[in-house]
Design a protein around this motif. Structure first.
Motif, PDB file in Angstrom:
ATOM      1  N   GLN A 154       4.750  10.133  -9.390  1.00 21.04           N
ATOM      2  CA  GLN A 154       4.134  10.493 -10.674  1.00 21.04           C
ATOM      3  C   GLN A 154       3.660  11.948 -10.643  1.00 21.04           C
ATOM      4  N   SER A 155       3.121  12.340  -9.495  1.00 24.92           N
ATOM      5  CA  SER A 155       2.650  13.716  -9.347  1.00 24.92           C
ATOM      6  C   SER A 155       3.818  14.704  -9.421  1.00 24.92           C
ATOM      7  N   GLU A 193      -3.770   1.661   3.476  1.00 24.32           N
ATOM      8  CA  GLU A 193      -2.871   2.042   4.573  1.00 24.32           C
ATOM      9  C   GLU A 193      -3.660   2.341   5.847  1.00 24.32           C
ATOM     10  N   ALA A 243       0.841  -1.205   0.000  1.00 22.76           N
ATOM     11  CA  ALA A 243       0.000   0.000   0.000  1.00 22.76           C
ATOM     12  C   ALA A 243       0.875   1.254   0.000  1.00 22.76           C
ATOM     13  N   LYS A 244       1.880   1.261   0.872  1.00 23.18           N
ATOM     14  CA  LYS A 244       2.777   2.420   0.967  1.00 23.18           C
ATOM     15  C   LYS A 244       3.511   2.631  -0.365  1.00 23.18           C
ATOM     16  N   SER A 283      -4.749   3.601  -2.436  1.00 24.68           N
ATOM     17  CA  SER A 283      -3.753   2.954  -1.570  1.00 24.68           C
ATOM     18  C   SER A 283      -3.806   3.492  -0.150  1.00 24.68           C
ATOM     19  N   LEU A 306      -4.639  10.545 -10.644  1.00 25.55           N
ATOM     20  CA  LEU A 306      -3.654  10.305  -9.581  1.00 25.55           C
ATOM     21  C   LEU A 306      -4.253  10.483  -8.188  1.00 25.55           C
ATOM     22  N   CYS A 354       2.417   1.875  -3.356  1.00 28.81           N
ATOM     23  CA  CYS A 354       1.497   2.468  -4.336  1.00 28.81           C
ATOM     24  C   CYS A 354       1.320   3.959  -4.075  1.00 28.81           C
ATOM     25  N   THR A 355       1.193   4.329  -2.813  1.00 26.53           N
ATOM     26  CA  THR A 355       1.069   5.747  -2.480  1.00 26.53           C
ATOM     27  C   THR A 355       2.290   6.518  -2.980  1.00 26.53           C
ATOM     28  N   CYS A 403       2.328   7.091  -6.706  1.00 27.76           N
ATOM     29  CA  CYS A 403       1.442   8.212  -7.075  1.00 27.76           C
ATOM     30  C   CYS A 403       2.117   9.542  -6.774  1.00 27.76           C
ATOM     31  N   GLU A 404       2.758   9.628  -5.613  1.00 29.32           N
ATOM     32  CA  GLU A 404       3.455  10.871  -5.260  1.00 29.32           C
ATOM     33  C   GLU A 404       4.555  11.172  -6.275  1.00 29.32           C
TER      34      GLU A 404
END
Lengths: 349, 349
Positions: free
Chosen positions: A173-174, B143, A163-164, B139, B132, A166-167, A170-171
């Motif tokens: 990619q942003s 978490e 999960a972490k 995710s 995004l 994936c987060t 996303c960060e």
């Protein structure tokens, strides 16, 4: 076996054997079911190919930890470091599924036409289906990661890492998107972005078997660090290859990063050398750029030493990543992790 | 307290008290952090409002199970059915975060302009950021669900329910999209789609506290069934409200489902009555439709008995859902679950 070609041949063979097994496991973990169009779109990129480098890192890390003869034990009933078995293949498929989800959504965001030589999912299907296919793979990856049979405490840790990860993707990619409108990105910022966007999934791939098999924290950390280092090297090399490999081989237009004003370690370095990056290519349309324009841009970047700078950085990261693996038993699987690290920066595409 | 208005007042008050606590917990679980634009976009819809019905169901189910005086115990250190405590608020925020992720991506897929009276995320920001932001919430929900402090075995079960729920939401959304190009959808198919797209998240909301607190399987199943029933009723009512509530109150154009040829239980029934649904409204552009056109369409559907058919179906589902709660202790929180079920079909918007 010391020539680069021989080394590449050896690692591709080892990766290839695991890829075959991963390719068999994907339809088992992700069968085409109702609604068929959704699952076909979800499987589309997975079935289109891919080297399966992340699953290979995961499987090889498991073998190195278990200190077994490589490819001698079923990945589906793999010995943990205590007295239980773990379906380590499920974990390997899970990370590949995450990778595929990110590619589908990234291609939408970049409006890229091609991926792995075939149309991107939002082109082969449509925008709605591509968003949903990515979203489906996302939760499927968690479902699959829950099927390793690891004891619940380890499973919870593994899920937390997934999960972490994936987060952070996303960060990253942003950050990458935000860099496109900036002309003052530093190499440190670029490397932070790459760590989040790309390296964390290599890190998770390397560390997850250690978590699922019950290794100690130092081993988990060392493998995670290996993944962070070689993952960053991989992305830097990807940025180099975008400039140096013919379009047919890349499966997309060479130099597209440059055309789309994507920041890379190369452009960040070149800007520091006083080069006007935005003017290197006249068009911002990937379909309109000529090979001659790309050639001229690459020559300018080479003269500025920017490509060599990126190559050196990637080599340094690979060396550091390999050094971290000293905590593992000295065996054939650990050698494979070394070879994969080398391959990530020596590969032609 | 038997008039519909008095009942609605009572349930809104009970929901409101929990909403306040959920609204406090959201920024704790999902703080705005770097990259700020990403997290602001992720929080945008969550901060724009919402009744928090799913978290309320979750919190009330926890209170009913624990058989405690409502609102008397911290949701952050909530007594499980064994001798431990669980952060049940984290679970409540997690399901609301999932709900918010699905809204962001749904609005992109439907290209809806407005949500909760404010611009949809892909309008307020842009497509890339909206994809995004949804992916980040996805995710983050996992978490957050991992932070309940439940024992690992229960945590693994809860994560499994969450992952499976997300997969089924995607499947339901995919069915919904495929229905738009079909004119032979049956009521059974429609209800299956609604179960997947909408009801499973209510089911998960009701069942998750039972899983996390260590209730027996019969109780988990009963609560899950309650959620499936009232969740379907909720969606059916939503489809009714899309036709009957003024646009300003809806926060979007009234009748937009009809304009966009979305299947609802109402249109599926009306078609069975021989009504040419596609011709009810001339335009397929939500911005071009007139109130008079919607009024005429609604009158036709009323004459066909289709709106009453949907209302009856929703009432039946709510009754069945309430009956399932007989397994719970008779207490104030269980009454709230009854009231929420009634409210879902009696609400004005």
């Amino acid at each position: 076996m010391t020539s680069p070609e021989a080394r590449e041949q050896a690692v591709l063979e080892a990766v290839g054997k695991r890829r075959e097994l991963v390719n068999e496991a994907i339809p088992e973990e992700l069968p085409i079911q109702r609604p068929e169009r959704l699952y076909e779109a979800s499987r589309y990129l997975l079935d289109a190919g891919g080297k399966r480098l992340r699953p290979t890192v995961l499987l090889a890390a498991a073998e190195a930890l278990a200190d077994v003869e490589t490819l001698s034990v079923s990945y589906r009933e793999f010995p943990s470091l205590t007295d239980s078995t773990v379906d380590i293949m499920a974990a390997a498929v899970s990370v590949e599924v995450i990778q595929s989800f990110t590619l589908i959504h990234d291609d939408i965001m970049d409006d890229d036409d091609l991926r792995r030589g075939v149309p991107a999912v939002h082109k082969a299907y449509d925008l709605e289906t591509a968003i949903l296919a990515g979203d489906t793979l996302y939760s499927k990856a968690f479902e699959i990661m829950l099927e390793t049979g690891a004891d619940p405490e380890r499973a919870v840790q593994a899920l937390g890492i997934l999960a972490k990860t994936c987060t952070r993707i996303c960060e990253g990619q942003s950050l990458d998107v935000s860099f496109e409108s900036r002309d003052d990105v530093t190499p440190e910022e670029y490397l932070e972005m790459v760590e989040q966007k790309t390296a964390v999934l290599y890190a998770a791939s390397a560390a997850l078997p250690a978590v699922l098999m019950g290794a100690d924290q130092d081993t988990v950390d060392a493998l995670y660090g290996y993944g962070l280092d070689v993952g960053r090297a991989f992305q830097i090399q990807d940025d180099v290859l975008d400039l140096t490999v013919p379009s047919e081989q890349l499966g997309k237009q060479r130099g597209s990063d440059l055309v789309e004003h994507k920041q890379t370690l190369i452009t960040v370095h070149a800007r520091d050398q006083g080069i006007d990056i935005e003017s290197l290519v006249d068009t911002t349309d990937v379909d309109a750029v000529t090979e001659a324009e790309i050639d001229a841009a690459v020559e300018t970047l080479e003269e500025a030493g920017s490509i060599e700078y990126a190559n050196t950085k990637a080599r340094d990261l690979v060396q550091r990543g390999k050094d971290r693996l000293e905590v593992l038993p000295d065996n054939e699987a650990r050698d494979l992790l070394f070879q994969v690290a080398d391959y990530l920066i020596e590969r032609g595409y």
